[in-house]
Design an enzyme around this catalytic site. Structure first.
Site, short mmCIF file in Angstrom:
data_model
loop_
_atom_site.label_atom_id
_atom_site.label_comp_id
_atom_site.label_asym_id
_atom_site.label_seq_id
_atom_site.Cartn_x
_atom_site.Cartn_y
_atom_site.Cartn_z
CG ASN A 184 -25.91 -19.80 -26.55
OD1 ASN A 184 -25.82 -19.88 -25.32
ND2 ASN A 184 -25.64 -18.68 -27.21
CE LYS A 222 -28.74 -16.65 -27.29
NZ LYS A 222 -29.08 -15.52 -28.13
CG HIS A 261 -22.90 -15.41 -28.58
ND1 HIS A 261 -23.75 -14.33 -28.52
CD2 HIS A 261 -23.63 -16.42 -29.14
CE1 HIS A 261 -24.93 -14.68 -29.03
NE2 HIS A 261 -24.87 -15.94 -29.41
CD GLU A 278 -26.80 -12.92 -27.07
OE1 GLU A 278 -26.54 -13.74 -26.16
OE2 GLU A 278 -27.74 -13.09 -27.88
CD GLU A 304 -24.39 -17.47 -33.44
OE1 GLU A 304 -25.31 -18.27 -33.32
OE2 GLU A 304 -23.96 -16.80 -32.50
N GLY A 307 -31.95 -14.02 -32.48
CA GLY A 307 -33.08 -13.73 -31.60
C GLY A 307 -34.10 -12.80 -32.20
CB SER A 330 -33.93 -16.75 -36.27
OG SER A 330 -33.85 -15.59 -35.47
C1 PEP Z 1 -27.42 -17.47 -30.71
O1 PEP Z 1 -27.53 -16.71 -29.78
O2 PEP Z 1 -26.34 -18.07 -30.88
C2 PEP Z 1 -28.56 -17.67 -31.59
C3 PEP Z 1 -28.34 -18.14 -32.78
O3 PEP Z 1 -29.79 -17.31 -31.09
P1 PEP Z 1 -31.21 -17.53 -31.83
O4 PEP Z 1 -31.23 -18.94 -32.35
O5 PEP Z 1 -32.23 -17.28 -30.76
O6 PEP Z 1 -31.28 -16.53 -32.94
#
Ligand code: PEP
Length: 254
Positions: free
Chosen positions: A12, A14, A98, A100, A170, A176, A216
Site C-alpha cells: 500500500n 498510500k 483502511h 486511515e 491491521e 506505521g 509494520s
Molecule cells: C498499512 O497502512 O496498511 C500498513 C500496514 O502500514 P505499515 O506497514 O507502514 O505499518
C-alpha cells in the site's frame, strides 16, 4: 508452512510517489520477483499512477490494486472514482476501509460494505481492513471491535462474494509505528476473525477467506508472522515503498 490458501502480499503505497517514481519502483519489483509463484503480489499505487503502473506490469506476476473507490457507479459524484474506472485500468484489487480512511474520512462499516458490494459487482476483489486502536486493545475490547467491523463491513455480501474477499487485520497501533503485533497476537485475532466468518457463512466459506496481517511488517519479521496458520498474507505500508525491502519481505515469506 503449507496452507490451502495462497499467500497474498500487497504493498500500500498510500499518498506517495510521482508517476515516474511509481513506474521505477514497479519495474524493479517486476524484474526481481519474476520467478515468484507462491505468492499473489499486489501493488497499490496512488490513483494518479494506476494507469502507468498498469502498463508497466503487463505480462508480469504483479497485480494492480487501488487504495479506495467510490460506492457509486459513473455519474454526478464529483471527485469520486467509480469501480468501473478501476476495471478499465486492469485493476484487480481495491483496499477498502483502511484505518486511515476510517479515521480521517470517517468511513463507516456501512459505507465499506456498500463499497465491497460495488467492488464485487465490478469484478474487483476488495481488501477489507479491520483493526482495533490501542485504547480499545488496552480496554480489552479487541474482539468486540473487530467482530463489529467484520460483520458490518461484509454485511449484505453473498457467501461467494465473502469467499472471494480478502480481509486485512491491521491493529491501528501497529500501523506505521514500528510496533508489530507478536505472531501470537496476530494469530489469535486472525483465528477469531475466521470463527466470526464461520458464524456468518459456515465452515467452507470461512476456510477459503484469505486474512492478511498489516502493521509494520518488514523483511525481518514477515516470515514469523506469515508462518501462523491463519495468517494468509500481509498488507504492507512503509516497507513497500522501496524495492529491496519489499523484495526481501516477499522472498523471506516463501
Ligand atoms: C498499512 O497502512 O496498511 C500498513 C500496514 O502500514 P505499515 O506497514 O507502514 O505499518
Amino acid at each position: 508452512m503449507e496452507k490451502d490458501r495462497k499467500l497474498i502480499i500487497a504493498g500500500n503505497w498510500k499518498c506517495n510517489k510521482t508517476v515516474a517514481e511509481s513506474v521505477a519502483l514497479v519495474t524493479d519489483l517486476k524484474r526481481e520477483l519474476a520467478a515468484v509463484k507462491e505468492v499473489d503480489i499486489v501493488v497499490c499505487p496512488a490513483f494518479t499512477a494506476l494507469d502507468a503502473v498498469s502498463h508497466a506490469i503487463i505480462e508480469s506476476n504483479i497485480r494492480l490494486g487501488a487504495q479506495n473507490m467510490g460506492d457509486n457507479g459513473y455519474g454526478a459524484f464529483t471527485g469520486e472514482v467509480a469501480p468501473g474506472m478501476l476495471r478499465d485500468l486492469s485493476v484487480r484489487y481495491v483496499i477498502l476501509g483502511h484505518s486511515e480512511r476510517r479515521q480521517y474520512q470517517k468511513e463507516s462499516d456501512e459505507l465499506v460494505a456498500r463499497k465491497a458490494a460495488a467492488a464485487h459487482t465490478a469484478n474487483l476483489i476488495p481488501i477489507v481492513c479491520v483493526g482495533e486502536t490501542l485504547n480499545e486493545r488496552e480496554a480489552g475490547i479487541t474482539e468486540q471491535v473487530v467482530e463489529k467491523q467484520v460483520r458490518g463491513s461484509l454485511a449484505g455480501l453473498t457467501p461467494e462474494q465473502v469467499e472471494a474477499t480478502v480481509v486485512a487485520y491491521e491493529p491501528v497501533w501497529a500501523i506505521g509505528t514500528g510496533k508489530t503485533a507478536s505472531s501470537a497476537q496476530a494469530q489469535e485475532v486472525h483465528a477469531f476473525i475466521r470463527r466470526v466468518l464461520v458464524q456468518m457463512h459456515g465452515e467452507s466459506v470461512a476456510r477459503r477467506v484469505r486474512i492478511q496481517y498489516g502493521g509494520s511488517v518488514k523483511a525481518s519479521n514477515a516470515r514469523e508472522i506469515l508462518s501462523q496458520p491463519d495468517v494468509d498474507g500481509a498488507l504492507v505500508g512503509g516497507a513497500s515503498l522501496e524495492a529491496k525491502g519489499f523484495v526481501d519481505l516477499i522472498r523471506n515469506s516463501i
